[in-house]
Design an enzyme around this catalytic site. Sequence first.
Site, PDB file in Angstrom:
ATOM      1  N   GLU A  47       4.458   0.149  -3.283  1.00  0.00           N
ATOM      2  CA  GLU A  47       4.932  -1.244  -3.382  1.00  0.00           C
ATOM      3  C   GLU A  47       5.876  -1.385  -4.589  1.00  0.00           C
ATOM      4  O   GLU A  47       6.931  -2.023  -4.478  1.00  0.00           O
ATOM      5  CB  GLU A  47       3.709  -2.146  -3.526  1.00  0.00           C
ATOM      6  CG  GLU A  47       3.983  -3.607  -3.660  1.00  0.00           C
ATOM      7  CD  GLU A  47       2.663  -4.380  -3.846  1.00  0.00           C
ATOM      8  OE1 GLU A  47       1.683  -4.097  -3.134  1.00  0.00           O
ATOM      9  OE2 GLU A  47       2.615  -5.246  -4.733  1.00  0.00           O
TER      10      GLU A  47
ATOM     11  N   SER B 206      -6.162  -5.188   0.398  1.00  0.00           N
ATOM     12  CA  SER B 206      -4.776  -5.500   0.070  1.00  0.00           C
ATOM     13  C   SER B 206      -4.335  -6.789   0.740  1.00  0.00           C
ATOM     14  O   SER B 206      -4.870  -7.173   1.770  1.00  0.00           O
ATOM     15  CB  SER B 206      -3.907  -4.350   0.562  1.00  0.00           C
ATOM     16  OG  SER B 206      -2.573  -4.640   0.307  1.00  0.00           O
ATOM     17  N   GLY B 207      -3.346  -7.422   0.143  1.00  0.00           N
ATOM     18  CA  GLY B 207      -2.792  -8.617   0.774  1.00  0.00           C
ATOM     19  C   GLY B 207      -2.962  -9.871  -0.061  1.00  0.00           C
ATOM     20  O   GLY B 207      -2.610 -10.960   0.380  1.00  0.00           O
ATOM     21  N   GLY B 208      -3.549  -9.703  -1.252  1.00  0.00           N
ATOM     22  CA  GLY B 208      -3.682 -10.842  -2.163  1.00  0.00           C
ATOM     23  C   GLY B 208      -4.593 -11.908  -1.585  1.00  0.00           C
ATOM     24  O   GLY B 208      -5.353 -11.658  -0.639  1.00  0.00           O
TER      25      GLY B 208
ATOM     26  N   HIS C 156      -0.852   2.826  -2.353  1.00  0.00           N
ATOM     27  CA  HIS C 156      -0.189   1.703  -1.675  1.00  0.00           C
ATOM     28  C   HIS C 156       0.539   0.836  -2.716  1.00  0.00           C
ATOM     29  O   HIS C 156       1.689   0.469  -2.536  1.00  0.00           O
ATOM     30  CB  HIS C 156      -1.226   0.883  -0.899  1.00  0.00           C
ATOM     31  CG  HIS C 156      -0.763  -0.506  -0.566  1.00  0.00           C
ATOM     32  ND1 HIS C 156      -0.773  -1.528  -1.490  1.00  0.00           N
ATOM     33  CD2 HIS C 156      -0.246  -1.032   0.570  1.00  0.00           C
ATOM     34  CE1 HIS C 156      -0.272  -2.610  -0.928  1.00  0.00           C
ATOM     35  NE2 HIS C 156       0.044  -2.339   0.320  1.00  0.00           N
ATOM     36  N   ASN C 157      -0.139   0.533  -3.795  1.00  0.00           N
ATOM     37  CA  ASN C 157       0.483  -0.300  -4.823  1.00  0.00           C
ATOM     38  C   ASN C 157       1.647   0.425  -5.503  1.00  0.00           C
ATOM     39  O   ASN C 157       2.649  -0.191  -5.848  1.00  0.00           O
ATOM     40  CB  ASN C 157      -0.549  -0.728  -5.866  1.00  0.00           C
ATOM     41  CG  ASN C 157      -1.467  -1.810  -5.341  1.00  0.00           C
ATOM     42  OD1 ASN C 157      -1.690  -1.905  -4.144  1.00  0.00           O
ATOM     43  ND2 ASN C 157      -2.016  -2.624  -6.214  1.00  0.00           N
TER      44      ASN C 157
ATOM     45  N   LYS D 168      -5.500   2.768  -1.815  1.00  0.00           N
ATOM     46  CA  LYS D 168      -5.041   1.427  -2.225  1.00  0.00           C
ATOM     47  C   LYS D 168      -4.141   1.541  -3.458  1.00  0.00           C
ATOM     48  O   LYS D 168      -3.117   0.855  -3.560  1.00  0.00           O
ATOM     49  CB  LYS D 168      -6.258   0.536  -2.522  1.00  0.00           C
ATOM     50  CG  LYS D 168      -5.940  -0.805  -3.193  1.00  0.00           C
ATOM     51  CD  LYS D 168      -5.229  -1.730  -2.246  1.00  0.00           C
ATOM     52  CE  LYS D 168      -4.602  -2.963  -2.840  1.00  0.00           C
ATOM     53  NZ  LYS D 168      -5.033  -3.499  -4.082  1.00  0.00           N
TER      54      LYS D 168
ATOM     55  N   ARG E 238      10.472  30.452 -20.799  1.00  0.00           N
ATOM     56  CA  ARG E 238       9.039  30.506 -21.128  1.00  0.00           C
ATOM     57  C   ARG E 238       8.611  31.924 -21.471  1.00  0.00           C
ATOM     58  O   ARG E 238       7.791  32.158 -22.361  1.00  0.00           O
ATOM     59  CB  ARG E 238       8.209  29.959 -19.950  1.00  0.00           C
ATOM     60  CG  ARG E 238       8.440  28.479 -19.690  1.00  0.00           C
ATOM     61  CD  ARG E 238       7.644  27.955 -18.498  1.00  0.00           C
ATOM     62  NE  ARG E 238       6.217  27.914 -18.801  1.00  0.00           N
ATOM     63  CZ  ARG E 238       5.284  28.601 -18.175  1.00  0.00           C
ATOM     64  NH1 ARG E 238       5.625  29.429 -17.194  1.00  0.00           N
ATOM     65  NH2 ARG E 238       4.027  28.519 -18.529  1.00  0.00           N
TER      66      ARG E 238
END
Length: 473
Positions: free
Chosen positions: A191, A130-132, A187-188, A184, A448
């Site tokens: 974000e 991560s972090g570009g 994480h996104n 990850k 139901r």
Amino acid sequence: MNTRAHIGVTGLAVMGRNLARNLARHGYTVAVHNRTPSRTKALMEEFGHEGTFVPAETARDFVDALQRPRRLMIMVQAGAATDAVIDEFAPLLESGDMIIDGGNAHFADTRRREADLRERGIHFVGAGVSGGEEGALNGPSVMVGGSKEAYAVLGPMFETISAHVDGEACSTHIGSDGAGHFVKMVHNGIEYADMQLIAEAYDLLRQVAQYSPAEIAEIFRTWNKGRLNSYLIEITAEVLSHTDADTGRPFVDVVADAAGQKGTGRWTVQTALDLASPVTTIAQATFARAASGQSALRTAYRPLPGGMHIPKTRSEAERFTSQVEQALYASKVIAYDQGFTMIQDAALTYGWDIDFGAVAGIWRGGCIIRAAFLDRIRTAHKAAPDLVSLLAEPGFAEEITAAQVPWREVVATAARRGVPAPAFAAALSYYDTLRADRLPAALLQGQRDYFGAHTYRRTDRQGAFHTHWAHPD
Ligand code: ATR
């Protein structure tokens, strides 16, 4: 070839090139390879002086350049390209060698590839980076999946090149097979939620409190000194204070209001549905991006009436600003809590033994959601490894208790004024859903049972029950 490389990187587009440079700058000898050799040549010409690189033109030369056990890092596009590169290199490797996929793979693909390569004696390590491009060069957050044995070899390398916070590396072994890429992905997703919540806060300050973008930038700068301190708040202030050079107008007013997405938010939501994990704030953030791009629908809806105009005096605007800070903070806690819950759900499903404190720890640096508040999440999980929710931690519970009235005021004001605040509203509804004594799910169970004889459980007795309903038809 005399110099044997510690690691090889194949795929030298921006991310791969920067990771290779980061490794070389830290003293590792790095073999570099790319399908199209011109990229390898370009790296050597521009950055060859930064460290010891071993350029390789063919796959065979590349593999031969590596010390054993070989560490071969793939930095190519996720999906078919990654499979193609694995298919090309795996036959050239030997038992005990390691392939590291540092791309943005879907965790299910990583699970499949790991199982496949394990059978062939090769360690496959799915590492979320991560972090570009900036992070790849100067210190990313690295979420590493795969076997413990592989991490024992690779960990020191990742921990050397990753970001560091208070002397601690932002790299850890998350769990087996796809755990690194899963974390990850979430994480996104978080974000997406964080960005959307900040965007909604801006929109409310603009439309309700009538502040200019420059004034809102100052508000964000003030918030950045407090508990909301984070990279995203910091860059939001920068974007809001930026003036478009061509028109002299605030930059944010000249940008087309249709948000793009590359797909990791969507993956998070799709996966959450499979796990029955209620990541509502992340889902709303993802849908908000999708809605912004629905231009035909927006044209159709635009003439319809909006909310009430609520003029605010300066002091009311200031009070509202403080309420928005509370709502943003509370919603942010919920968004992170939802993300951690989803990781917990996946850990149970896939048998991952995840240290949640360590996950919060490595997100403190090198990645987009880095924030002071992750230190508190880390402390909460370290103190109580079985913590079921952030809101079960007294400190967070106290803060949310203090924030809940202003949070409601903000969501109510947004509804009255007609300003969309889907992520704020989703976070608040999640809070109210989970704190409710009784949910109308009981009525759903009745429905139901009525139409499908799905049966229901009772509050006063064990067992499954069905009522013989007198159907009106
Ligand atoms: P970025 O987003 O950083 O620009 P990317 O698009 O994710 O990078 O990945 C591009 C990289 O994947 C390139 O190194 C590309 O190789 P080329 O320079 O030869 O195009 C590599 N790549 C893509 N498909 C590939 C494949 N089938 N086999 C090998 N490498 C491949």
